[in-house]
Design an enzyme around this catalytic site. Structure first.
Site, PDB file in Angstrom:
ATOM      1  N   GLU A  83      59.702  95.600  11.965  1.00 16.14           N
ATOM      2  CA  GLU A  83      60.050  96.212  10.890  1.00 16.14           C
ATOM      3  C   GLU A  83      61.319  96.614  10.695  1.00 16.14           C
ATOM      4  O   GLU A  83      62.114  97.527  11.653  1.00 16.14           O
ATOM      5  CB  GLU A  83      59.084  97.674  10.724  1.00 16.14           C
ATOM      6  CG  GLU A  83      59.198  98.388   9.399  1.00 16.14           C
ATOM      7  CD  GLU A  83      58.284  99.836   9.290  1.00 16.14           C
ATOM      8  OE1 GLU A  83      57.342  99.788  10.120  1.00 16.14           O
ATOM      9  OE2 GLU A  83      58.752 100.606   8.600  1.00 16.14           O
ATOM     10  N   LYS A 263      52.597 107.990  11.843  1.00 11.65           N
ATOM     11  CA  LYS A 263      53.140 106.707  12.008  1.00 11.65           C
ATOM     12  C   LYS A 263      54.538 106.656  12.118  1.00 11.65           C
ATOM     13  O   LYS A 263      55.148 105.565  12.732  1.00 11.65           O
ATOM     14  CB  LYS A 263      52.472 106.131  10.398  1.00 11.65           C
ATOM     15  CG  LYS A 263      52.721 104.370  10.640  1.00 11.65           C
ATOM     16  CD  LYS A 263      54.199 103.857  10.253  1.00 11.65           C
ATOM     17  CE  LYS A 263      54.215 102.300  10.488  1.00 11.65           C
ATOM     18  NZ  LYS A 263      55.603 101.771  10.101  1.00 11.65           N
ATOM     19  N   ASP A 279      50.741  98.944  27.290  1.00 12.60           N
ATOM     20  CA  ASP A 279      49.748  98.862  26.501  1.00 12.60           C
ATOM     21  C   ASP A 279      49.700  99.829  25.021  1.00 12.60           C
ATOM     22  O   ASP A 279      49.402 100.964  25.012  1.00 12.60           O
ATOM     23  CB  ASP A 279      48.249  99.183  27.177  1.00 12.60           C
ATOM     24  CG  ASP A 279      46.947  98.838  26.459  1.00 12.60           C
ATOM     25  OD1 ASP A 279      47.014  98.809  25.165  1.00 12.60           O
ATOM     26  OD2 ASP A 279      45.773  98.667  27.109  1.00 12.60           O
ATOM     27  N   HIS A 376      65.901 102.142   3.840  1.00 15.29           N
ATOM     28  CA  HIS A 376      64.972 101.101   4.268  1.00 15.29           C
ATOM     29  C   HIS A 376      65.030  99.893   3.402  1.00 15.29           C
ATOM     30  O   HIS A 376      65.281  98.697   4.043  1.00 15.29           O
ATOM     31  CB  HIS A 376      63.619 101.568   3.603  1.00 15.29           C
ATOM     32  CG  HIS A 376      62.426 101.148   4.571  1.00 15.29           C
ATOM     33  ND1 HIS A 376      61.689 100.104   4.442  1.00 15.29           N
ATOM     34  CD2 HIS A 376      61.978 101.759   5.707  1.00 15.29           C
ATOM     35  CE1 HIS A 376      61.019  99.869   5.235  1.00 15.29           C
ATOM     36  NE2 HIS A 376      60.869 100.806   6.164  1.00 15.29           N
TER      37      HIS A 376
HETATM   38  P1  NAD Z   1      47.144  97.784  37.638  1.00 14.87           P
HETATM   39  O1  NAD Z   1      45.760  97.231  37.493  1.00 14.87           O
HETATM   40  O2  NAD Z   1      48.225  96.527  37.592  1.00 14.87           O
HETATM   41  O3  NAD Z   1      47.187  98.802  38.824  1.00 14.87           O
HETATM   42  C1  NAD Z   1      48.514  99.303  39.301  1.00 14.87           C
HETATM   43  C2  NAD Z   1      48.825  98.746  40.647  1.00 14.87           C
HETATM   44  O4  NAD Z   1      50.090  98.939  41.075  1.00 14.87           O
HETATM   45  C3  NAD Z   1      47.790  99.226  41.686  1.00 14.87           C
HETATM   46  O5  NAD Z   1      47.402  98.249  42.601  1.00 14.87           O
HETATM   47  C4  NAD Z   1      48.940 100.164  42.565  1.00 14.87           C
HETATM   48  O6  NAD Z   1      48.399 100.470  43.778  1.00 14.87           O
HETATM   49  C5  NAD Z   1      50.029  99.357  42.384  1.00 14.87           C
HETATM   50  N1  NAD Z   1      51.264 100.241  42.451  1.00 14.87           N
HETATM   51  C6  NAD Z   1      52.291  99.786  43.300  1.00 14.87           C
HETATM   52  N2  NAD Z   1      53.106 100.678  43.025  1.00 14.87           N
HETATM   53  C7  NAD Z   1      53.047 101.793  42.270  1.00 14.87           C
HETATM   54  C8  NAD Z   1      53.637 103.121  42.014  1.00 14.87           C
HETATM   55  N3  NAD Z   1      54.546 103.450  42.374  1.00 14.87           N
HETATM   56  N4  NAD Z   1      52.213 103.741  41.418  1.00 14.87           N
HETATM   57  C9  NAD Z   1      51.373 103.579  41.100  1.00 14.87           C
HETATM   58  N5  NAD Z   1      50.861 102.122  41.360  1.00 14.87           N
HETATM   59  C10 NAD Z   1      51.586 101.418  42.033  1.00 14.87           C
HETATM   60  O7  NAD Z   1      47.461  98.613  36.261  1.00 14.87           O
HETATM   61  P2  NAD Z   1      46.729  99.826  35.708  1.00 14.87           P
HETATM   62  O8  NAD Z   1      48.011 100.752  35.425  1.00 14.87           O
HETATM   63  O9  NAD Z   1      45.726 100.557  36.487  1.00 14.87           O
HETATM   64  O10 NAD Z   1      46.133  99.308  34.416  1.00 14.87           O
HETATM   65  C11 NAD Z   1      46.962  99.075  33.271  1.00 14.87           C
HETATM   66  C12 NAD Z   1      46.289  97.957  32.749  1.00 14.87           C
HETATM   67  O11 NAD Z   1      44.921  97.906  32.335  1.00 14.87           O
HETATM   68  C13 NAD Z   1      47.005  97.654  31.339  1.00 14.87           C
HETATM   69  O12 NAD Z   1      47.388  96.358  31.277  1.00 14.87           O
HETATM   70  C14 NAD Z   1      46.065  97.744  30.276  1.00 14.87           C
HETATM   71  O13 NAD Z   1      46.249  96.939  29.239  1.00 14.87           O
HETATM   72  C15 NAD Z   1      44.728  97.541  31.053  1.00 14.87           C
HETATM   73  N6  NAD Z   1      43.562  98.189  30.426  1.00 14.87           N
HETATM   74  C16 NAD Z   1      43.660  99.311  29.555  1.00 14.87           C
HETATM   75  C17 NAD Z   1      42.264  99.870  29.208  1.00 14.87           C
HETATM   76  C18 NAD Z   1      42.079 100.998  28.250  1.00 14.87           C
HETATM   77  O14 NAD Z   1      43.566 101.423  27.999  1.00 14.87           O
HETATM   78  N7  NAD Z   1      41.277 101.454  27.639  1.00 14.87           N
HETATM   79  C19 NAD Z   1      40.970  99.334  29.865  1.00 14.87           C
HETATM   80  C20 NAD Z   1      41.218  98.390  30.452  1.00 14.87           C
HETATM   81  C21 NAD Z   1      42.171  97.929  30.991  1.00 14.87           C
END
Ligand code: NAD
Length: 435
Positions: A83, A263, A279, A376
């Site tokens: 945008e 928004k 996300d 805008h």
């Molecule tokens: P992820 O599955 O990649 O988990 C994070 C990983 O990073 C873990 O294995 C953790 O041990 C590691 N890690 C390394 N350094 C870290 C630190 N300093 N702090 C924390 N963890 C560390 O990711 P996530 O964050 O659990 O999930 C995010 C993903 O899930 C996004 O891609 C999202 O789109 C998706 N998702 C979203 C939904 C929803 O919002 N409803 C549902 C399902 C999946």
């Protein structure tokens, strides 16, 4: 060396010169920037590993907001958005806020909620009480589902049980996700504890998944803007403050207005969320659920007069990660963190929320003064000029011609292009001009 986010005249220089300036200020070299952003930062082969049935990729503009100062530190803030005017408006408003010392942000710890629904209960009050009494055992079980997170200082923090109906309770495990967004981690916890939770409650396991209403992971941002910084050519700063406070009141009174007010906030927050590979659907879901938490949809940011100044306050949940998810694989997302100079999730949330408040300020100030269309449409004129076939060295000139003529249409831009071609004596062969 302290970073700067001030680059006067940045919009006037070429893309290559901007890369050099941002590179100098942030330590990301122009070649790093070029490599990370080439073709949108993602080739089809890599994209094929992200999602299903891939045909290719779809690029969006990647710009940077300037002048952003949060908790005393300057940040150049990457924004991915289609945008026109959002990046310029955020930079401009951040400059006004800077005149009052910048944004002050405060973040909750990065706590997500893992939900376990328990069904088929006969006495929900007693079931909820039993679950609460078993909190130490359930917390230990939850931690066993995410050992990597626990080793990094995160893990399960508390257990809550909420009665939803005569036969259903929702059990929450609150999980500190450290620098991750945490959806997968919270899901792992929900699945890890579900059977035991249901056994303790005396019911049947229902759904097991995170909640995107992560209201224990809120960010609160405030700013104080001096009246002088808000003044326009035609309006004194004090009158602009009155207009902005009235605009805030309208949003506080009316969900129809609050939706548009919010928004404008999400213009800034989504653009930072996308630039950092996070996300944005999760962020949007959390923001709007939080905005409706009182039972009436309300503004996420409000504005008040404070003595001679204007004070803005934003509060909302914001689940952003600096590790995991898309960040692992998208070179442009990793570049964004480097440009921002943040490595922790809370720091990223503070900056994104500050850009959201800046975007809101830009919108309410425009509405309280010239109306939204003037600024805008000025920027929109550039994309109209581009669509009319203007060569890149003539886009700015044609955009200002159609703004002056108050004719920001494709036809107006083609006419302006015809005038320039005729003036330069290039003849109609150089550019096709349709009438
Ligand atoms: P992820 O599955 O990649 O988990 C994070 C990983 O990073 C873990 O294995 C953790 O041990 C590691 N890690 C390394 N350094 C870290 C630190 N300093 N702090 C924390 N963890 C560390 O990711 P996530 O964050 O659990 O999930 C995010 C993903 O899930 C996004 O891609 C999202 O789109 C998706 N998702 C979203 C939904 C929803 O919002 N409803 C549902 C399902 C999946």
């Amino acid at each position: 060396m302290a970073r700067t986010s001030r680059f006067p005249g940045f919009y006037n220089v070429t893309v290559a010169e901007r890369r050099a300036l941002v590179g100098d200020a942030t330590g990301a070299s122009p070649s790093d920037i070029e490599r990370a952003l080439e073709g949108g930062g993602l080739d089809a082969e890599t994209a094929d590993k992200f999602v299903e049935n891939v045909l290719g990729t779809y690029a969006l503009p990647y710009g940077v907001a300037l002048n952003v100062r949060v908790n005393g530190h300057d940040h150049v803030v990457p924004m991915v958005i289609e945008e026109p005017s959002v990046v310029a408006a955020a930079s401009n408003a951040a400059k006004m806020v800077r005149a009052g010392g910048g944004f002050v942000a405060e973040m909750d710890p990065p706590r997500m909620i893992a939900q376990v629904e328990v069904r088929a209960l006969t006495d929900t009050g007693a079931a909820a009480e039993r679950v609460r009494r078993h909190a130490p055992e359930l917390l230990a079980l939850a931690d066993r589902a995410v050992p990597g997170l626990v080793s990094r200082g995160g893990g399960a923090r508390s257990i809550e049980a909420r009665v939803l109906a005569d036969d259903i309770i929702a059990v929450h495990v609150v999980v500190d996700c450290r620098d991750a967004m945490g959806a997968n981690l919270a899901n792992a916890v929900a699945e890890g504890v579900a059977d035991r939770v249901a056994a303790i409650a005396g019911g049947r396991v229902g759904l097991r998944i995170l909640s995107n209403l992560c209201d224990q992971r809120c960010v609160r941002v405030t700013c104080t803007v001096p009246a002088g910084a808000l003044a326009t050519d035609d309006m004194a700063g004090a009158d602009v403050i009155d207009g902005i406070v009235a605009a805030s009141r309208f949003a506080e009174l009316d969900p129809y207005r609050a939706a548009t007010h919010n928004k404008g906030i999400m213009n800034g927050i989504d653009a930072v969320t996308m630039a950092t590979g996070n996300d944005w659907r999760a962020v949007e879901a959390g923001a709007h659920a939080f905005a409706a938490r009182s039972g009436r949809y309300s503004p996420l940011a409000v504005w008040r007069r404070k003595g001679e100044d204007l004070e803005g306050r934003l509060e909302m949940p914001l689940a952003l990660g600096t590790v995991g998810g898309t960040l692992r694989v998208h070179p442009a997302a990793r570049l964004s963190l480097r440009i921002l100079g943040v490595s922790d999730a809370q720091g990223l949330a503070a900056i994104a929320a500050a850009v959201g408040l800046a975007s809101n300020l830009a919108a309410v100030r425009a509405l309280a003064t010239d109306g939204i269309q003037r600024g805008h449409m000025g920027l929109h004129a550039r994309s109209v000029a581009l669509a009319a076939g203007a060569p890149s060295d003539r886009i700015e000139r044609i955009a200002s011609m159609i703004v002056e003529a108050r004719d920001i249409t494709l036809e107006g831009a083609k006419r302006a292009l015809g005038v320039l071609v005729a003036e330069s004596g290039e003849g109609a062969t150089a550019v096709e001009v349709e009438e």
